[in-house]
Design an enzyme around this catalytic site. Structure first.
Site, short mmCIF file in Angstrom:
data_model
loop_
_atom_site.label_atom_id
_atom_site.label_comp_id
_atom_site.label_asym_id
_atom_site.label_seq_id
_atom_site.Cartn_x
_atom_site.Cartn_y
_atom_site.Cartn_z
N GLU A 17 21.25 -50.29 10.74
CA GLU A 17 21.22 -51.66 10.36
C GLU A 17 19.68 -51.78 9.82
OE1 GLU A 17 23.00 -54.18 9.75
OE2 GLU A 17 24.94 -53.25 10.25
N GLY A 18 18.71 -51.04 10.38
CA GLY A 18 17.20 -51.25 10.06
C GLY A 18 17.13 -50.68 8.61
N HIS A 19 17.95 -49.70 8.04
CA HIS A 19 17.72 -49.56 6.54
C HIS A 19 18.44 -50.51 5.83
CE1 HIS A 19 17.70 -45.19 8.39
NE2 HIS A 19 16.80 -45.28 7.48
N GLY A 59 9.66 -50.00 6.78
CA GLY A 59 9.87 -50.78 8.16
C GLY A 59 8.98 -50.72 8.65
N GLN A 60 8.47 -51.82 9.71
CA GLN A 60 7.29 -52.09 10.67
C GLN A 60 7.34 -51.15 11.71
OE1 GLN A 60 6.27 -56.24 12.11
NE2 GLN A 60 5.72 -55.23 13.93
N ASP A 78 7.66 -48.01 11.78
CA ASP A 78 6.75 -46.66 11.56
C ASP A 78 5.43 -47.36 11.15
OD1 ASP A 78 8.64 -44.53 11.89
OD2 ASP A 78 9.47 -45.50 10.26
N GLN A 118 2.62 -45.06 9.54
CA GLN A 118 3.18 -44.69 8.56
C GLN A 118 2.86 -45.58 7.00
OE1 GLN A 118 6.80 -42.29 7.74
NE2 GLN A 118 7.60 -43.99 6.86
N MET A 158 16.02 -49.68 16.05
CA MET A 158 16.91 -48.93 15.35
C MET A 158 16.27 -47.61 14.70
SD MET A 158 19.59 -51.50 13.83
CE MET A 158 20.70 -52.62 14.72
N SER A 161 17.47 -43.52 13.20
CA SER A 161 18.28 -42.44 13.03
C SER A 161 18.27 -41.47 14.21
CB SER A 161 18.07 -41.40 11.83
OG SER A 161 17.90 -42.46 10.71
#
Length: 282
Positions: free
Chosen positions: A35-37, A147-148, A150, A153, A184, A186
């Protein structure tokens, strides 16, 4: 949904969009979608005319061959999810398409890569810089979504885009969480049921730290309490718990006016390494 596998296919497929001045939104992933993706894809669909998602497990950003080999691969399910989400294009390059020969170029991101993740994962951000540069060069999107979760990154990629003058807007999307607060990821797929419960400790420690700091408590006392909390959980091992300035990743010990700060955490739950962060002041 069009599946593209080569640089030439990307160029040919996206050329008509560029001719019509359509905006291209790009979501780079390593698959094992969650769901994050999907939150990144949703944001891309809202603010771009066409959305392209890449799936490429980048070997150069892994510090451990074993970690690379254990990274979950769920391509068939991922493609079904992307089709259902209304994605227009999926880029599925072979390793040789991204790295036709060994890369000798090395990035140096200064202080940004010599702290936190950079300390515990030497060479990781060089691998991130390499693959993101390559993907941005190949896709040439108008906007790219990250996404926040990371956070470091994201800071690295913003530095990369600025210093190399990439003509792309970087859009950061809030961390998507499970109902119990776990970010969330992987990597969560590798947790046992017991470890999955223990993993909520990361978010609990972030919330505790935010509440204490905003109540005026001393940072070093907060950090000591978190360290002790991990010592009392035999299946968890804390790597770092730091309060930083959100853009530069310089250490912070007290709240200052108009300073954007976050707490970042990394820990092993069993054999699985997880990271998370939480905004303290913005």
């Amino acid at each position: 949904m069009h599946i593209l596998r080569t640089k030439n296919e990307i160029s040919d497929s996206l050329h008509p969009l560029r001719i019509d001045n359509k905006t291209i939104g790009f979501v780079p992933t390593m698959g094992a979608l969650h769901e994050g993706h999907l939150s990144l894809i949703h944001q891309a669909k809202l603010s771009s005319d066409s959305v392209l998602v890449s799936i490429f497990i980048n070997p150069t950003q892994f510090n451990s061959k074993e970690d690379f080999e254990k990274y979950p691969q769920t391509l068939e399910e991922d493609l079904q999810v992307l089709a259902a989400s209304g994605v227009d294009y999926v880029f599925l390059p072979h390793l040789n398409e991204i790295y036709p020969e060994p890369t000798t170029l090395n990035f140096d991101f200064g202080d940004l890569e010599r702290t936190l993740e950079g300390t515990f994962r030497p060479g990781h951000f060089n691998g991130v810089g390499l693959v993101v540069s390559k993907l941005l060069n190949i896709v040439k999107p108008n906007k790219a979504y990250f996404g926040q979760k990371d956070l470091q990154q994201v800071a690295i990629i913003k530095r990369l885009v600025k210093d190399l003058s990439f003509d792309v807007e970087i859009i950061v999307v809030e961390t998507k969480r499970e109902q119990d607060g776990l970010a969330m990821s992987s990597r969560n797929l590798r947790l046992s049921l017991e470890e999955r419960t223990i993993a909520t400790l990361l978010y609990k420690c972030l919330i505790f730290g935010k509440d204490e700091l905003l109540a005026g408590k001393d940072w070093f006392e907060v950090k000591d309490r978190i360290t002790n909390r991990f010592h009392n959980e035999p299946q968890a091992r804390l790597e770092y718990y730091e309060w930083i300035e959100s853009d530069t990743f310089g250490r912070v010990t007290q709240i200052q006016n108009s300073q954007k700060t976050s707490i970042c955490i990394a820990a092993y739950i069993g054999e699985v390494r997880l990271i998370d962060n939480l905004t303290i002041t913005e």
